[in-house]
Design a protein around this motif. Structure first.
Motif, PDB file in Angstrom:
ATOM      1  N   GLY A   8      -3.827   8.048   7.237  1.00  0.00           N
ATOM      2  CA  GLY A   8      -3.581   8.161   5.817  1.00  0.00           C
ATOM      3  C   GLY A   8      -4.333   7.027   5.148  1.00  0.00           C
ATOM      4  N   ALA A   9      -4.993   7.300   4.048  1.00  0.00           N
ATOM      5  CA  ALA A   9      -5.904   6.337   3.433  1.00  0.00           C
ATOM      6  C   ALA A   9      -5.252   4.982   3.190  1.00  0.00           C
ATOM      7  N   GLU A  10      -4.052   4.998   2.620  1.00  0.00           N
ATOM      8  CA  GLU A  10      -3.417   3.736   2.235  1.00  0.00           C
ATOM      9  C   GLU A  10      -2.907   2.964   3.451  1.00  0.00           C
ATOM     10  N   LEU A  11      -2.468   3.684   4.487  1.00  0.00           N
ATOM     11  CA  LEU A  11      -2.074   3.003   5.718  1.00  0.00           C
ATOM     12  C   LEU A  11      -3.287   2.386   6.396  1.00  0.00           C
ATOM     13  N   TYR A  24       3.956  -1.433   3.644  1.00  0.00           N
ATOM     14  CA  TYR A  24       3.525  -0.055   3.451  1.00  0.00           C
ATOM     15  C   TYR A  24       4.683   0.747   2.889  1.00  0.00           C
ATOM     16  N   SER A  25       4.365   1.608   1.926  1.00  0.00           N
ATOM     17  CA  SER A  25       5.375   2.470   1.323  1.00  0.00           C
ATOM     18  C   SER A  25       4.937   3.916   1.406  1.00  0.00           C
ATOM     19  N   THR A  26       5.810   4.746   1.939  1.00  0.00           N
ATOM     20  CA  THR A  26       5.577   6.175   2.009  1.00  0.00           C
ATOM     21  C   THR A  26       6.932   6.853   2.088  1.00  0.00           C
ATOM     22  N   VAL A  27       6.942   8.149   2.328  1.00  0.00           N
ATOM     23  CA  VAL A  27       8.182   8.893   2.539  1.00  0.00           C
ATOM     24  C   VAL A  27       8.104   9.569   3.904  1.00  0.00           C
ATOM     25  N   CYS A  79       0.846  -1.189   0.000  1.00  0.00           N
ATOM     26  CA  CYS A  79       0.000   0.000   0.000  1.00  0.00           C
ATOM     27  C   CYS A  79       0.881   1.239   0.000  1.00  0.00           C
ATOM     28  N   PHE A  80       0.669   2.122  -0.980  1.00  0.00           N
ATOM     29  CA  PHE A  80       1.525   3.294  -1.148  1.00  0.00           C
ATOM     30  C   PHE A  80       0.719   4.584  -1.028  1.00  0.00           C
ATOM     31  N   GLY A  81       1.205   5.494  -0.190  1.00  0.00           N
ATOM     32  CA  GLY A  81       0.558   6.799  -0.067  1.00  0.00           C
ATOM     33  C   GLY A  81       1.149   7.571   1.097  1.00  0.00           C
ATOM     34  N   GLU A  82       0.656   8.780   1.307  1.00  0.00           N
ATOM     35  CA  GLU A  82       1.223   9.622   2.358  1.00  0.00           C
ATOM     36  C   GLU A  82       0.668   9.263   3.733  1.00  0.00           C
ATOM     37  N   LEU A  83       1.577   9.038   4.673  1.00  0.00           N
ATOM     38  CA  LEU A  83       1.186   8.872   6.069  1.00  0.00           C
ATOM     39  C   LEU A  83       0.903  10.250   6.652  1.00  0.00           C
ATOM     40  N   LEU A  84      -0.214  10.357   7.364  1.00  0.00           N
ATOM     41  CA  LEU A  84      -0.614  11.627   7.965  1.00  0.00           C
ATOM     42  C   LEU A  84      -0.940  11.442   9.438  1.00  0.00           C
ATOM     43  N   LEU A  85      -0.618  12.444  10.218  1.00  0.00           N
ATOM     44  CA  LEU A  85      -1.083  12.495  11.598  1.00  0.00           C
ATOM     45  C   LEU A  85      -2.402  13.262  11.616  1.00  0.00           C
ATOM     46  N   ARG A  86      -3.436  12.642  12.195  1.00  0.00           N
ATOM     47  CA  ARG A  86      -4.728  13.334  12.307  1.00  0.00           C
ATOM     48  C   ARG A  86      -4.894  13.861  13.728  1.00  0.00           C
ATOM     49  N   PHE A  87      -4.980  15.162  13.847  1.00  0.00           N
ATOM     50  CA  PHE A  87      -5.315  15.800  15.117  1.00  0.00           C
ATOM     51  C   PHE A  87      -6.827  15.975  15.158  1.00  0.00           C
ATOM     52  N   SER A  88      -7.440  15.467  16.228  1.00  0.00           N
ATOM     53  CA  SER A  88      -8.898  15.374  16.270  1.00  0.00           C
ATOM     54  C   SER A  88      -9.463  16.183  17.441  1.00  0.00           C
ATOM     55  N   PRO A  89      -9.553  17.494  17.293  1.00  0.00           N
ATOM     56  CA  PRO A  89     -10.031  18.336  18.395  1.00  0.00           C
ATOM     57  C   PRO A  89     -11.526  18.172  18.656  1.00  0.00           C
ATOM     58  N   ILE A  90     -11.918  18.312  19.912  1.00  0.00           N
ATOM     59  CA  ILE A  90     -13.337  18.412  20.240  1.00  0.00           C
ATOM     60  C   ILE A  90     -13.807  19.781  19.765  1.00  0.00           C
ATOM     61  N   HIS A 101      -1.480  -1.193  -4.064  1.00  0.00           N
ATOM     62  CA  HIS A 101      -2.662  -0.351  -3.874  1.00  0.00           C
ATOM     63  C   HIS A 101      -2.251   1.107  -3.733  1.00  0.00           C
ATOM     64  N   VAL A 102      -2.927   1.983  -4.486  1.00  0.00           N
ATOM     65  CA  VAL A 102      -2.695   3.424  -4.432  1.00  0.00           C
ATOM     66  C   VAL A 102      -4.039   4.130  -4.346  1.00  0.00           C
ATOM     67  N   SER A 103      -4.002   5.457  -4.207  1.00  0.00           N
ATOM     68  CA  SER A 103      -5.251   6.212  -4.190  1.00  0.00           C
ATOM     69  C   SER A 103      -5.101   7.483  -4.992  1.00  0.00           C
ATOM     70  N   ALA A 104      -6.224   8.157  -5.232  1.00  0.00           N
ATOM     71  CA  ALA A 104      -6.226   9.403  -5.992  1.00  0.00           C
ATOM     72  C   ALA A 104      -5.832  10.601  -5.134  1.00  0.00           C
ATOM     73  N   ILE A 105      -5.555  10.375  -3.856  1.00  0.00           N
ATOM     74  CA  ILE A 105      -5.137  11.481  -2.993  1.00  0.00           C
ATOM     75  C   ILE A 105      -3.723  11.926  -3.344  1.00  0.00           C
ATOM     76  N   SER A 106      -2.825  10.966  -3.516  1.00  0.00           N
ATOM     77  CA  SER A 106      -1.421  11.311  -3.770  1.00  0.00           C
ATOM     78  C   SER A 106      -1.229  12.173  -5.016  1.00  0.00           C
ATOM     79  N   PRO A 107      -1.816  11.830  -6.167  1.00  0.00           N
ATOM     80  CA  PRO A 107      -1.600  12.655  -7.361  1.00  0.00           C
ATOM     81  C   PRO A 107      -2.188  14.056  -7.242  1.00  0.00           C
ATOM     82  N   ALA A 108      -3.022  14.286  -6.236  1.00  0.00           N
ATOM     83  CA  ALA A 108      -3.628  15.608  -6.059  1.00  0.00           C
ATOM     84  C   ALA A 108      -2.666  16.616  -5.439  1.00  0.00           C
TER      85      ALA A 108
END
Length: 340
Positions: free
Chosen positions: A32-35, A50-53, A4-15, A130-137
């Motif tokens: 991140g979607a792919e993770l 998993y593949s990311t940078v 699965c390839f794509g960007e790993l993201l940290l999600r901050f989830s405030p109330i 597996h990839v997603s349309a998020i990365s090319p955006a």
């Protein structure tokens, strides 16, 4: 093995409404979607990497340790750049909601460019990418690198799947998605999305007034026509899946999905709920269910039923990735089937 390839993201989830400030606390999720897809597949005993940078720093080291702890092979992770991308999303919100705030500019992943990664090394021991349309955006260079990756995978005979997740707020570098995405999808064997994303990303026609009818038979017929159009335009594609998720007043939703293969469309049961815990990652969970079924060569109806139930179950979990077991999903499936 699935990669699965794509960007790993940290999600901050405030109330919402400033409560996170008063409590001096904000949950953080590694996602991140792919993770999210990789995490589900590992949970369901599919060998996955998993593949990311990620940058060379202690925060990224912690994240790689977390990925490994989920049973995911981190060998596809490449190290360069300066920072990990993140985004802020108030609890209970949807990624398509205007409330999302991205903080991913100048992330390590955004520094991708053609020729910068040895894709042969990333794709070692891989039978499915597996990839997603998020990365090319993100940027023109990232889009070109994604095209380079899927072309390399296709040339090796690797099955390639893509999630057509459309994020309008990300396409900001002066091109239309329909100028980029067809060049990626032409290398794909499995396409997942919905009729609106297929229109926005691939230029597949959509009935702009279908929401006025708002009837399931019309949506299913449209999914069938969209699936046929995708397969006709992209001959490598043998499987197309579409999801339909509609909000119910005040907090619930209804959900059903389709899978088209070998000239036949299969439809999941319609699933209903009056409340949702966390909308993030539901589509990723469906994608994981789709890959899980196809990877294990299950029959199409079983695949779409399992994937839909997995996605629906994710709506009741906090966090980006699912923790559902195969048995739990299957038991709910059987219960629903017995009621039909």
């Amino acid at each position: 093995m699935v990669c699965c390839f794509g960007e790993l993201l940290l999600r901050f989830s405030p109330i919402a409404n400033g409560e996170w400030i008063r409590q001096t606390a904000m949950p953080v999720y590694v996602g991140g979607a792919e993770l999210n897809v990789a995490t589900a597949l590992a949970k369901w005993n599919v060998p996955v990497k998993y593949s990311t940078v990620l940058p060379e720093n202690s925060l990224a080291d912690d994240i790689i340790g977390y990925v490994s702890s989920k049973g995911i092979d981190p060998s596809g992770i490449v190290r360069f750049g300066q920072r990990v991308g993140s985004y802020f999303l108030p609890q209970g919100s949807d990624l398509k909601n205007a409330g999302v705030i991205y903080d991913r500019a100048h992330s390590a992943f955004s520094e991708l460019a053609p020729g910068k990664v040895d894709w042969d090394a990333v794709l070692q021991q891989t039978s499915w990418l597996h990839v997603s349309a998020i990365s090319p955006a993100l940027t023109a260079d990232v889009a070109a690198a994604c095209t380079e990756l899927v072309a390399a995978a296709a040339a090796k005979g690797i099955t390639v799947s893509i999630d057509l997740n459309y994020r309008a707020r990300l396409w900001q570098y002066g091109v239309s998605p329909v100028d980029i995405m067809p060049g990626i999808v032409e290398h794909c064997n499995v396409v997942m999305g919905n009729i609106w994303a297929a229109n926005a990303l691939l230029g597949i026609p959509v009935d702009a007034d279908i929401h006025v009818k708002n009837q399931q038979p019309d949506y299913l017929n449209h999914a069938l026509e969209t699936s046929k159009a995708i397969q006709e335009r992209f001959p490598r594609c043998t499987v197309v899946a579409n999801t339909f998720r509609f909000d119910k007043v005040p907090t619930g939703l209804r959900y059903y999905t389709t899978l088209y293969t070998d000239g036949q469309q299969y439809v999941s049961p319609e699933l209903l709920t009056d409340s949702v815990v966390d909308r993030v990652g539901s589509g990723d969970c469906f994608m994981a269910g789709l890959i899980y079924g196809l990877y294990n060569q299950h029959d199409p109806q079983q695949i779409v039923n399992f994937a839909a139930e997995a996605a629906f179950g994710k709506l009741q979990e906090f966090g980006d990735a699912t923790n559902q077991t195969i048995d739990a999903i299957t038991q709910r499936q059987q219960m629903i089937t017995s009621l039909l």
